[in-house]
Write an enzyme that holds these catalytic residues in place. Structure first.
Site, mmCIF file in Angstrom:
data_model
loop_
_atom_site.group_PDB
_atom_site.id
_atom_site.type_symbol
_atom_site.label_atom_id
_atom_site.label_comp_id
_atom_site.label_asym_id
_atom_site.label_seq_id
_atom_site.Cartn_x
_atom_site.Cartn_y
_atom_site.Cartn_z
ATOM 1 N N LYS A 206 3.942 2.789 -63.907
ATOM 2 C CA LYS A 206 3.142 3.624 -64.819
ATOM 3 C C LYS A 206 3.379 3.282 -66.289
ATOM 4 O O LYS A 206 4.370 2.651 -66.638
ATOM 5 C CB LYS A 206 3.380 5.107 -64.508
ATOM 6 C CG LYS A 206 2.628 5.489 -63.216
ATOM 7 C CD LYS A 206 2.642 6.949 -62.864
ATOM 8 C CE LYS A 206 1.805 7.149 -61.599
ATOM 9 N NZ LYS A 206 1.964 8.464 -60.998
ATOM 10 N N ARG A 240 6.970 6.900 -54.072
ATOM 11 C CA ARG A 240 5.642 6.286 -53.909
ATOM 12 C C ARG A 240 5.597 5.050 -54.799
ATOM 13 O O ARG A 240 5.568 5.163 -56.027
ATOM 14 C CB ARG A 240 4.571 7.303 -54.313
ATOM 15 C CG ARG A 240 3.154 6.829 -54.119
ATOM 16 C CD ARG A 240 2.153 7.883 -54.569
ATOM 17 N NE ARG A 240 0.796 7.434 -54.341
ATOM 18 C CZ ARG A 240 0.145 6.591 -55.124
ATOM 19 N NH1 ARG A 240 0.720 6.114 -56.211
ATOM 20 N NH2 ARG A 240 -1.087 6.231 -54.827
#
Ligand code: HH2
Length: 274
Positions: A206, A240
């Site tokens: 991210k 994840r």
């Protein structure tokens, strides 16, 4: 939890696996690398992403889930969707876990479906919606606010008939959060763990990792691993990630280290191995 994005526009791997054959091969590879869950998604939730119609989302994910289920890889298949019709078709095709980034707020009937099908689910915190969520997010105390939200959504899920044992909770790293908010959540993730359900962490590749390291999106695996190992040490249990092999090695070492503390007593015998 390995990510299988069957999308043209996901933020880190959009277009790489939007062909079903490529997506199934990718899922098989991630299972071989140590994933226990494969999270299959047909709609990007990156900031500013365009919504996808039900028909397009079904076209993208159902064949991939059927294909992966047919391979009997010994992993759980998860559908990453906020839509009732997509979740239903995915459960019919072989999924048994629903990952809803809206925590059943987009479609409250999704909770009843998960209950009826005895599926597992992940309830995630998001401030606002993907299109606007990164414009000036504010909290009184980000950890307290996220925790209260997850507690409320867990209550709603239980009232809809989902047993607590089937619920996992996710603070929603990057979903309506500044860099400081993301770091505070990771630093104090034990406070979310205290809710008593497995905590899911989705930091993989991210942008806040890019801001801290200066790395492009495909070069953020090392930063991602740092977040996951720290969160694991503080009690999070589901990670994840796009880069399963590297992450599962790191977690295996972290797990062994935490499970085998330095002998407390000088009389404890030790064995040396290389
Ligand atoms: N992050 C993304 C998507 N789904 N689900 C959970 N539970 N937690 C997350 O942090 C999370 C999630 C975004 O990552 P990705 O799927 O790679 O990108 P995109 O949404 O652009 O497809």
């Amino acid at each position: 939890m390995g990510v299988v994005n069957v999308t043209p526009d996901s933020f880190s791997d959009g277009g790489a696996f939007d062909d079903p054959i490529a997506a199934i091969a990718h899922g098989r590879r991630l299972a071989g690398e140590g994933a226990h869950i494969l999270d299959i998604g047909g709609e990007s939730t990156r900031p500013g992403a365009d919504p996808v119609t039900v028909e397009d989302e079904l076209d993208r994910v159902v064949g991939v889930i059927e294909g992966l289920a047919g391979l009997a890889l010994g992993v759980q298949l998860s559908i990453d969707t906020m839509k009732l019709a997509v979740a239903e078709a995915a459960l019919d095709a072989g999924a048994s876990y629903v990952n809803d980034v809206t925590a059943f707020r987009h479609d409250p009937d999704l909770a009843g479906l998960v209950a009826d099908r005895d599926a597992d689910c992940c309830l995630m915190h998001m401030l606002g919606e993907p299109r606007t969520m990164q414009s000036d997010p504010r909290y009184d105390d980000v950890v307290d606010d996220v925790k209260a939200f997850l507690e409320e959504r867990m209550g709603a899920a239980v009232r809809a008939g989902i047993p607590e044992e089937r619920i996992q909770l996710d603070p929603g790293i990057g979903f309506g959060k500044t860099l400081a908010h993301n770091l505070e959540l990771l630093r104090r993730i034990d406070e979310i763990v205290a809710l008593g359900r497995p905590v899911v962490i989705g930091t993989s590749r991210k942008s806040f990792i890019g801001r801290l390291t200066g790395r492009d999106v495909t070069e953020r695996v090392h930063g991602t691993i740092a977040t996951n190992v720290l969160a694991f040490e503080r009690g999070a249990r589901v990670f994840r990630v796009h880069d399963v092999a590297a992450t599962s090695d790191a977690l295996a070492v972290a797990n062994a280290t935490l499970a085998h503390p330095w002998p407390a007593s000088p009389t404890t015998s030790t064995t040396t191995t290389t």
